[in-house]
Design an enzyme around this catalytic site. Structure first.
Site, PDB file in Angstrom:
ATOM      1  N   SER A   1      44.281  -8.616  -1.989  1.00 33.29           N
ATOM      2  CA  SER A   1      43.991  -7.764  -3.137  1.00 33.29           C
ATOM      3  C   SER A   1      44.958  -6.590  -3.168  1.00 33.29           C
ATOM      4  O   SER A   1      44.940  -5.733  -2.285  1.00 33.29           O
ATOM      5  CB  SER A   1      42.552  -7.250  -3.067  1.00 33.29           C
ATOM      6  OG  SER A   1      42.352  -6.323  -4.119  1.00 33.29           O
ATOM      7  N   HIS A  12      45.453 -11.223  -5.718  1.00 30.08           N
ATOM      8  CA  HIS A  12      44.258 -10.802  -6.466  1.00 30.08           C
ATOM      9  C   HIS A  12      44.516  -9.427  -7.073  1.00 30.08           C
ATOM     10  O   HIS A  12      44.957  -8.503  -6.383  1.00 30.08           O
ATOM     11  CB  HIS A  12      43.069 -10.755  -5.508  1.00 30.08           C
ATOM     12  CG  HIS A  12      41.747 -10.486  -6.154  1.00 30.08           C
ATOM     13  ND1 HIS A  12      41.019 -11.462  -6.797  1.00 30.08           N
ATOM     14  CD2 HIS A  12      41.012  -9.355  -6.247  1.00 30.08           C
ATOM     15  CE1 HIS A  12      39.887 -10.935  -7.251  1.00 30.08           C
ATOM     16  NE2 HIS A  12      39.856  -9.648  -6.940  1.00 30.08           N
ATOM     17  N   ASP A  17      42.751  -6.423  -9.275  1.00 30.02           N
ATOM     18  CA  ASP A  17      41.466  -5.870  -9.718  1.00 30.02           C
ATOM     19  C   ASP A  17      41.665  -4.930 -10.892  1.00 30.02           C
ATOM     20  O   ASP A  17      42.339  -3.901 -10.774  1.00 30.02           O
ATOM     21  CB  ASP A  17      40.815  -5.084  -8.574  1.00 30.02           C
ATOM     22  CG  ASP A  17      40.234  -5.999  -7.524  1.00 30.02           C
ATOM     23  OD1 ASP A  17      39.487  -6.919  -7.892  1.00 30.02           O
ATOM     24  OD2 ASP A  17      40.532  -5.794  -6.333  1.00 30.02           O
ATOM     25  N   MET A  60      39.724  -2.437 -13.470  1.00 34.97           N
ATOM     26  CA  MET A  60      38.456  -1.694 -13.611  1.00 34.97           C
ATOM     27  C   MET A  60      38.565  -0.735 -14.793  1.00 34.97           C
ATOM     28  O   MET A  60      39.603  -0.119 -15.004  1.00 34.97           O
ATOM     29  CB  MET A  60      38.179  -0.898 -12.337  1.00 34.97           C
ATOM     30  CG  MET A  60      38.196  -1.743 -11.064  1.00 34.97           C
ATOM     31  SD  MET A  60      37.679  -0.787  -9.644  1.00 34.97           S
ATOM     32  CE  MET A  60      38.029  -1.955  -8.308  1.00 34.97           C
ATOM     33  N   HIS A  98      41.026 -10.187 -11.826  1.00 31.14           N
ATOM     34  CA  HIS A  98      39.570  -9.977 -11.814  1.00 31.14           C
ATOM     35  C   HIS A  98      39.247  -8.830 -12.759  1.00 31.14           C
ATOM     36  O   HIS A  98      39.500  -7.671 -12.435  1.00 31.14           O
ATOM     37  CB  HIS A  98      39.165  -9.674 -10.359  1.00 31.14           C
ATOM     38  CG  HIS A  98      37.735  -9.298 -10.164  1.00 31.14           C
ATOM     39  ND1 HIS A  98      37.276  -8.775  -8.968  1.00 31.14           N
ATOM     40  CD2 HIS A  98      36.658  -9.367 -10.984  1.00 31.14           C
ATOM     41  CE1 HIS A  98      35.984  -8.535  -9.073  1.00 31.14           C
ATOM     42  NE2 HIS A  98      35.574  -8.869 -10.280  1.00 31.14           N
ATOM     43  N   MET A 110      36.933  -6.319 -14.280  1.00 30.77           N
ATOM     44  CA  MET A 110      35.647  -5.618 -14.131  1.00 30.77           C
ATOM     45  C   MET A 110      35.510  -4.701 -15.340  1.00 30.77           C
ATOM     46  O   MET A 110      35.739  -3.490 -15.270  1.00 30.77           O
ATOM     47  CB  MET A 110      35.629  -4.839 -12.815  1.00 30.77           C
ATOM     48  CG  MET A 110      35.417  -5.748 -11.604  1.00 30.77           C
ATOM     49  SD  MET A 110      35.904  -4.985 -10.049  1.00 30.77           S
ATOM     50  CE  MET A 110      37.622  -5.476 -10.005  1.00 30.77           C
ATOM     51  N   MET A 132      30.692 -11.855  -5.647  1.00 27.14           N
ATOM     52  CA  MET A 132      30.974 -10.525  -5.094  1.00 27.14           C
ATOM     53  C   MET A 132      30.117 -10.315  -3.846  1.00 27.14           C
ATOM     54  O   MET A 132      28.895 -10.475  -3.880  1.00 27.14           O
ATOM     55  CB  MET A 132      30.667  -9.423  -6.110  1.00 27.14           C
ATOM     56  CG  MET A 132      31.609  -9.355  -7.303  1.00 27.14           C
ATOM     57  SD  MET A 132      33.371  -9.261  -6.924  1.00 27.14           S
ATOM     58  CE  MET A 132      33.454  -7.807  -5.875  1.00 27.14           C
ATOM     59  N   ASP A 172      34.705 -11.954  -2.485  1.00 30.80           N
ATOM     60  CA  ASP A 172      35.482 -10.729  -2.695  1.00 30.80           C
ATOM     61  C   ASP A 172      34.640  -9.516  -2.296  1.00 30.80           C
ATOM     62  O   ASP A 172      33.582  -9.280  -2.884  1.00 30.80           O
ATOM     63  CB  ASP A 172      35.864 -10.659  -4.186  1.00 30.80           C
ATOM     64  CG  ASP A 172      36.695  -9.440  -4.552  1.00 30.80           C
ATOM     65  OD1 ASP A 172      37.094  -8.682  -3.654  1.00 30.80           O
ATOM     66  OD2 ASP A 172      36.941  -9.263  -5.773  1.00 30.80           O
TER      67      ASP A 172
HETATM   68  C1  DX5 Z   1      36.093  -4.573  -5.214  1.00 30.12           C
HETATM   69  C2  DX5 Z   1      37.257  -5.436  -5.618  1.00 30.12           C
HETATM   70  C3  DX5 Z   1      37.872  -6.127  -4.473  1.00 30.12           C
HETATM   71  C4  DX5 Z   1      38.515  -5.223  -3.457  1.00 30.12           C
HETATM   72  C5  DX5 Z   1      38.221  -5.829  -2.121  1.00 30.12           C
HETATM   73  O1  DX5 Z   1      35.522  -4.017  -6.341  1.00 30.12           O
HETATM   74  O2  DX5 Z   1      36.848  -6.423  -6.548  1.00 30.12           O
HETATM   75  O3  DX5 Z   1      38.811  -7.119  -4.901  1.00 30.12           O
HETATM   76  O4  DX5 Z   1      39.908  -5.106  -3.610  1.00 30.12           O
HETATM   77  O5  DX5 Z   1      38.670  -4.963  -1.153  1.00 30.12           O
HETATM   78  P1  DX5 Z   1      38.217  -5.061   0.373  1.00 30.12           P
HETATM   79  O6  DX5 Z   1      38.765  -6.349   0.908  1.00 30.12           O
HETATM   80  O7  DX5 Z   1      38.851  -3.853   0.967  1.00 30.12           O
HETATM   81  O8  DX5 Z   1      36.719  -5.019   0.394  1.00 30.12           O
HETATM   82 ZN    ZN Z   2      38.275  -8.238  -6.993  1.00 30.14          ZN
END
Ligand code: DX5
Ligand code: ZN
Length: 217
Positions: free
Chosen positions: A9, A34, A36, A38, A67, A69, A138, A176
């Protein structure tokens, strides 16, 4: 069972040098990254937009596992597809037309995934299992890297794995949040094949050793 696949990630890498993070992943022979996204509403944090993904795409040929969010992911699948996403995952929880959005992602030439928050049961994904390339469970409440893995998500992973084999389906089963060399094997045993790892990869003294270990799961 599909071979274990590590999706580092980029959230956990240096945000002033994302290209270097992607380069490290590629240099280890890994395929997936990956990413993320947000929106500050669906989750209490902000990260990247399509412009960042497009800029990173110029530096990397990795498979971008994006991903979303977002409260309104349907408004953003097109910009992220154009930015170079290979797979776009959307959450089950907000109210929008999930089936139409998954179909739209496919029509844009990307693979599609559905994501379940810790409080969302496996049953929420059931109607979509034959129309997705990936289901993401998740294993933390999303919003931040570096949180503690939730072992109580293992039965949900196992349920999705059972449905997949009973129905002869081929979606990837991704986990994840808080996944590392200690918590990942239990996910693997429950049926997961795709492992998002942020902190435990980019924060590791030897990310190559992490990648080698996961390849043996
Ligand atoms: C959390 C994200 C993850 C995050 C995971 O909201 O969706 O993808 O990057 O990070 P670690 O591996 O540090 O928990
Ligand atoms: Zn993620």
């Amino acid at each position: 069972m599909l071979a274990p696949l590590l999706a580092p990630s980029i959230l956990a890498s240096d945000h002033a040098n994302l290209a270097a993070g992607a380069r490290l992943v590629g240099s280890l022979g890994l395929q997936w990254l990956h990413v993320d996204i947000m929106d500050g509403h669906f989750v209490p944090n902000l990260t990247f937009g399509p412009q960042t993904v497009a800029a990173l795409r110029k530096h990397s040929a990795l498979f971008f596992d994006v991903h979303l969010m977002l409260d309104e992911p349907h408004r953003f699948v097109e910009p992220f597809a154009q930015a170079g996403a290979n797979l776009i995952s959307i959450h089950a929880e907000p109210a929008y037309d999930h089936a139409a959005t998954l179909a739209r992602i496919r029509a844009l030439g990307c693979q599609c995934g559905l994501v379940l928050n810790p409080g969302t049961p496996a049953a929420a994904a059931e109607p979509f299992l034959s129309s997705v390339d990936l289901v993401l469970v998740m294993t933390v409440q999303p919003g931040f890297g570096g949180q503690t893995f939730r072992h109580d998500m293992l039965p949900k992973i196992a349920q999705l794995g059972r449905w997949r084999s009973e129905r002869g389906l081929g979606f990837r089963l991704e986990v994840d949040g808080g996944v590392d060399l200690a918590t990942g094997p239990a996910c693997r045993a429950a049926g997961a094949d795709t492992f998002v790892i942020g902190t435990a990869f980019f924060g590791a003294p030897d990310p190559a050793a992490v990648a080698r270990a996961i390849a043996t799961w």
